[in-house]
Every structure is written in C-alpha cells, then in structure tokens.
Scaffold this motif. Structure first.
Motif, PDB file in Angstrom:
ATOM      1  N   UNK A  59      67.293  37.831  42.005  1.00 16.38           N
ATOM      2  CA  UNK A  59      65.986  37.706  41.921  1.00 16.38           C
ATOM      3  C   UNK A  59      65.090  38.951  42.487  1.00 16.38           C
ATOM      4  N   UNK A  60      65.184  39.280  42.721  1.00 16.02           N
ATOM      5  CA  UNK A  60      64.375  40.461  43.493  1.00 16.02           C
ATOM      6  C   UNK A  60      64.146  41.849  42.462  1.00 16.02           C
ATOM      7  N   UNK A  61      63.466  42.088  41.398  1.00 20.71           N
ATOM      8  CA  UNK A  61      63.567  43.082  40.953  1.00 20.71           C
ATOM      9  C   UNK A  61      63.404  44.697  41.116  1.00 20.71           C
ATOM     10  N   UNK A  62      64.305  45.867  41.318  1.00 20.61           N
ATOM     11  CA  UNK A  62      64.533  46.972  41.060  1.00 20.61           C
ATOM     12  C   UNK A  62      63.033  47.780  40.660  1.00 20.61           C
ATOM     13  N   UNK A  63      62.387  47.596  41.090  1.00 15.98           N
ATOM     14  CA  UNK A  63      61.253  48.566  40.934  1.00 15.98           C
ATOM     15  C   UNK A  63      60.646  49.470  41.293  1.00 15.98           C
ATOM     16  N   UNK A  64      61.897  50.115  41.477  1.00 20.63           N
ATOM     17  CA  UNK A  64      62.012  51.524  42.091  1.00 20.63           C
ATOM     18  C   UNK A  64      62.386  52.394  40.472  1.00 20.63           C
ATOM     19  N   UNK A  65      62.957  51.395  39.427  1.00 19.95           N
ATOM     20  CA  UNK A  65      63.126  51.833  38.497  1.00 19.95           C
ATOM     21  C   UNK A  65      62.149  52.820  37.953  1.00 19.95           C
ATOM     22  N   UNK A  66      60.697  51.717  38.454  1.00 19.70           N
ATOM     23  CA  UNK A  66      59.695  52.288  37.819  1.00 19.70           C
ATOM     24  C   UNK A  66      59.108  53.333  38.265  1.00 19.70           C
ATOM     25  N   UNK A  67      59.954  54.164  39.270  1.00 22.93           N
ATOM     26  CA  UNK A  67      59.018  55.280  39.810  1.00 22.93           C
ATOM     27  C   UNK A  67      59.594  56.823  38.622  1.00 22.93           C
ATOM     28  N   UNK A  68      61.139  55.883  38.343  1.00 20.84           N
ATOM     29  CA  UNK A  68      61.559  57.094  37.426  1.00 20.84           C
ATOM     30  C   UNK A  68      60.787  57.734  36.162  1.00 20.84           C
ATOM     31  N   UNK A  69      59.807  56.163  35.282  1.00 24.27           N
ATOM     32  CA  UNK A  69      58.875  56.099  34.304  1.00 24.27           C
ATOM     33  C   UNK A  69      57.924  57.131  34.884  1.00 24.27           C
ATOM     34  N   UNK A  70      57.558  56.211  36.114  1.00 21.43           N
ATOM     35  CA  UNK A  70      55.806  57.399  36.270  1.00 21.43           C
ATOM     36  C   UNK A  70      56.018  58.498  36.463  1.00 21.43           C
ATOM     37  N   UNK A  71      57.612  58.818  36.913  1.00 22.35           N
ATOM     38  CA  UNK A  71      57.885  60.715  37.161  1.00 22.35           C
ATOM     39  C   UNK A  71      57.516  61.827  35.944  1.00 22.35           C
ATOM     40  N   UNK A  72      57.735  61.310  34.628  1.00 14.36           N
ATOM     41  CA  UNK A  72      58.059  61.601  33.073  1.00 14.36           C
ATOM     42  C   UNK A  72      56.552  62.344  32.870  1.00 14.36           C
ATOM     43  N   UNK A  73      55.196  60.869  33.556  1.00 16.28           N
ATOM     44  CA  UNK A  73      53.902  61.432  33.546  1.00 16.28           C
ATOM     45  C   UNK A  73      52.956  62.349  34.021  1.00 16.28           C
ATOM     46  N   UNK A  74      54.004  62.628  35.510  1.00 16.92           N
ATOM     47  CA  UNK A  74      53.423  63.057  36.592  1.00 16.92           C
ATOM     48  C   UNK A  74      52.862  64.232  36.614  1.00 16.92           C
ATOM     49  N   UNK A  75      52.879  64.709  35.110  1.00 20.58           N
ATOM     50  CA  UNK A  75      52.054  66.504  34.841  1.00 20.58           C
ATOM     51  C   UNK A  75      51.338  66.240  34.498  1.00 20.58           C
ATOM     52  N   UNK A  76      50.016  64.828  34.592  1.00 20.05           N
ATOM     53  CA  UNK A  76      49.076  64.459  33.864  1.00 20.05           C
ATOM     54  C   UNK A  76      48.518  63.631  35.395  1.00 20.05           C
ATOM     55  N   UNK A  77      48.161  63.934  35.800  1.00 15.73           N
ATOM     56  CA  UNK A  77      47.416  63.637  37.766  1.00 15.73           C
ATOM     57  C   UNK A  77      46.654  62.721  37.147  1.00 15.73           C
ATOM     58  N   UNK A  78      46.005  62.880  35.640  1.00  9.83           N
ATOM     59  CA  UNK A  78      44.703  61.717  35.689  1.00  9.83           C
ATOM     60  C   UNK A  78      44.874  60.495  34.611  1.00  9.83           C
ATOM     61  N   UNK A  79      46.231  60.574  34.510  1.00  9.21           N
ATOM     62  CA  UNK A  79      47.512  59.456  33.651  1.00  9.21           C
ATOM     63  C   UNK A  79      47.191  58.384  35.038  1.00  9.21           C
ATOM     64  N   UNK A  80      47.024  56.896  35.054  1.00 15.40           N
ATOM     65  CA  UNK A  80      46.909  56.008  35.330  1.00 15.40           C
ATOM     66  C   UNK A  80      47.719  55.055  35.412  1.00 15.40           C
ATOM     67  N   UNK A  81      48.209  54.134  36.170  1.00 15.21           N
ATOM     68  CA  UNK A  81      48.877  53.058  35.765  1.00 15.21           C
ATOM     69  C   UNK A  81      48.465  51.029  36.189  1.00 15.21           C
ATOM     70  N   UNK A  82      49.165  49.888  36.063  1.00 15.24           N
ATOM     71  CA  UNK A  82      49.186  48.957  37.046  1.00 15.24           C
ATOM     72  C   UNK A  82      50.543  48.576  36.851  1.00 15.24           C
ATOM     73  N   UNK A  83      50.356  46.792  37.174  1.00 17.28           N
ATOM     74  CA  UNK A  83      51.982  46.356  37.440  1.00 17.28           C
ATOM     75  C   UNK A  83      51.200  44.741  37.211  1.00 17.28           C
ATOM     76  N   UNK A  84      51.785  44.210  36.021  1.00 20.63           N
ATOM     77  CA  UNK A  84      51.616  42.831  36.006  1.00 20.63           C
ATOM     78  C   UNK A  84      52.047  42.017  35.385  1.00 20.63           C
ATOM     79  N   UNK A  85      52.988  40.853  35.780  1.00 22.74           N
ATOM     80  CA  UNK A  85      53.789  40.045  34.728  1.00 22.74           C
ATOM     81  C   UNK A  85      52.723  39.483  33.892  1.00 22.74           C
ATOM     82  N   UNK A  86      53.105  39.743  33.135  1.00 20.43           N
ATOM     83  CA  UNK A  86      52.690  39.617  31.373  1.00 20.43           C
ATOM     84  C   UNK A  86      53.241  38.605  30.905  1.00 20.43           C
ATOM     85  N   UNK A  87      54.554  37.754  31.434  1.00 18.31           N
ATOM     86  CA  UNK A  87      54.650  36.651  30.607  1.00 18.31           C
ATOM     87  C   UNK A  87      55.177  35.738  31.791  1.00 18.31           C
ATOM     88  N   UNK A  88      55.031  36.030  33.084  1.00 14.23           N
ATOM     89  CA  UNK A  88      54.813  34.867  33.839  1.00 14.23           C
ATOM     90  C   UNK A  88      56.869  34.987  34.258  1.00 14.23           C
TER      91      UNK A  88
END
Length: 211
Positions: free
Chosen positions: A70-99
């Motif tokens: 029942x506990x998602x491995x949110x560390x997987x998202x760190x790898x995604x954010x790393x792909x955008x790290x070259x532009x520190x002005x990029x932003x992100x948010x997290x939200x359960x869109x489909x609940x």
C-alpha cells in the motif's frame, strides 16, 4: 516366658514400623501426583503457545506485506526530477489526481510562459511512467474540493480559463469548465480548492513529505 516376651516385643515393633511407614508412603504418592499434574499443565501450556506462534508470525508477515504493497515507492520520482535538474527554475508538485492512493508527480518544464508544459508521472508496476502533458503557461494549479482531479486557472491579458485535469485509464484529460474576459478592475476567479504547493526540481522536500 522369654520367647513369649520376645514375640510380643517383635509384634509391637513391626506394628510401629508399619504405622510410621504408611504416612511417608502416602505423602510420597501425593507429591508425585502433584508433580505429574504440574508437568502436564506446563506441557499443555507450551503446546498451546507453540500452536499459536505460527499463526501470530503469519499474521505479522501478512500485515507487513500488505503495508508494503500500500506504500508507493516515491523515491522513483527522484530519478524523474534528476532528468530536469539542469534547469533549476523548473518546478514540480505532487497530488493524487485519481484518488487511488498514489500521488502523481507533475513537473513544469520550459523556457518561458509561452512554452511551459506540465509533465505528469505516476507509479505503475514498480516504475515511474509518464501519463500525459498539458500547457502550463500563465497558470496555477488547485486541488478539487469536490472530488478527483485538479483545477488549472489560466489568466493572461484579462482572459480567464478554468479547466479540470483528470487522470483516468492511464491518461490525462483536460475539460474546460469556464472562460471569460475580465472587465476593468475585475479579479480572476479562484477555483473551489486549494492552490498546490510547488518546489524546485532540485528540492525533494515535497517528495519527502509523502513518506
């Protein structure tokens, strides 16, 4: 006369010996019975404990597996954010869109308001996968107080558009809720929800808040 006296003395001695021995034998038998009953009780208790132990262990393992599932491995998202790290002005948010219990990762990427895009990721089968995109220029995101999905408020040059973004069947869709041209001194409407927090793609604090 002496033989008779000896016989009487012998008989009396035997009787006394028998009388003295009887209680000792009875006490010994009682003690043995008590020890037997105690040992039996202890064995029964041990057997009962042994029989319950596997069930308790099985329940513990089951609860642990269920919690892990029942506990998602949110560390997987760190790898995604790393792909955008070259532009520190990029932003992100997290939200359960489909609940469904898994918070989606939304990354705002671009060079200016004209080409900003939100990239949406979710976790499926132990991996972070992209499930859609939508325009992000001149806009803010809000939770939906009435149910699933998120609101996007677009405002530019007096024009206002409110859309509802939903995630269904592994894809993001956008539905326009309202649009209008504001009059002089008229303020933009606020969707029925709370504005979502954002952070730089190099700041993992929002991800850490999900753990």
């Amino acid at each position: 006369m002496k033989k008779c006296s000896y016989a009487i003395i012998l008989a009396v001695s035997l009787a006394a010996l028998t009388a003295c021995s009887a209680p000792a034998s009875s006490s010994s038998s009682s003690s043995s019975a008590s020890k037997t009953e105690t040992a039996a009780a202890q064995k029964e208790t041990q057997l009962q404990t042994d029989s319950e132990a596997p069930e308790t262990a099985a329940e513990t393992v089951s609860e642990t597996v269920q919690t892990a599932a029942q506990t998602p491995d949110y560390s997987l998202y760190e790898g995604i954010l790393g792909q955008y790290a070259s532009n520190e002005f990029d932003e992100y948010t997290v939200f359960d869109m489909d609940q469904d219990g898994i918070a989606e990762l939304l990354v705002l990427n671009g060079t200016c308001e004209a080409d900003y895009q939100w990239y949406v990721y979710t976790i499926e089968d132990g991996a972070a996968v992209q499930v859609g995109t939508f325009s992000g220029g001149h806009s803010m995101l809000y939770s939906n107080a009435s149910g699933a999905g998120i609101y996007k408020l677009y405002g530019h040059m007096g024009g206002e558009v409110i859309s509802l973004l939903t995630l269904s069947n592994g894809a993001v869709s956008e539905e326009e809720i309202s649009s209008k041209q504001l009059g002089q001194n008229e303020e933009y409407d606020t969707p029925d929800g709370t504005e979502l927090d954002t952070a730089s793609v190099t700041d993992y604090s929002l991800l850490e808040s999900l753990q």
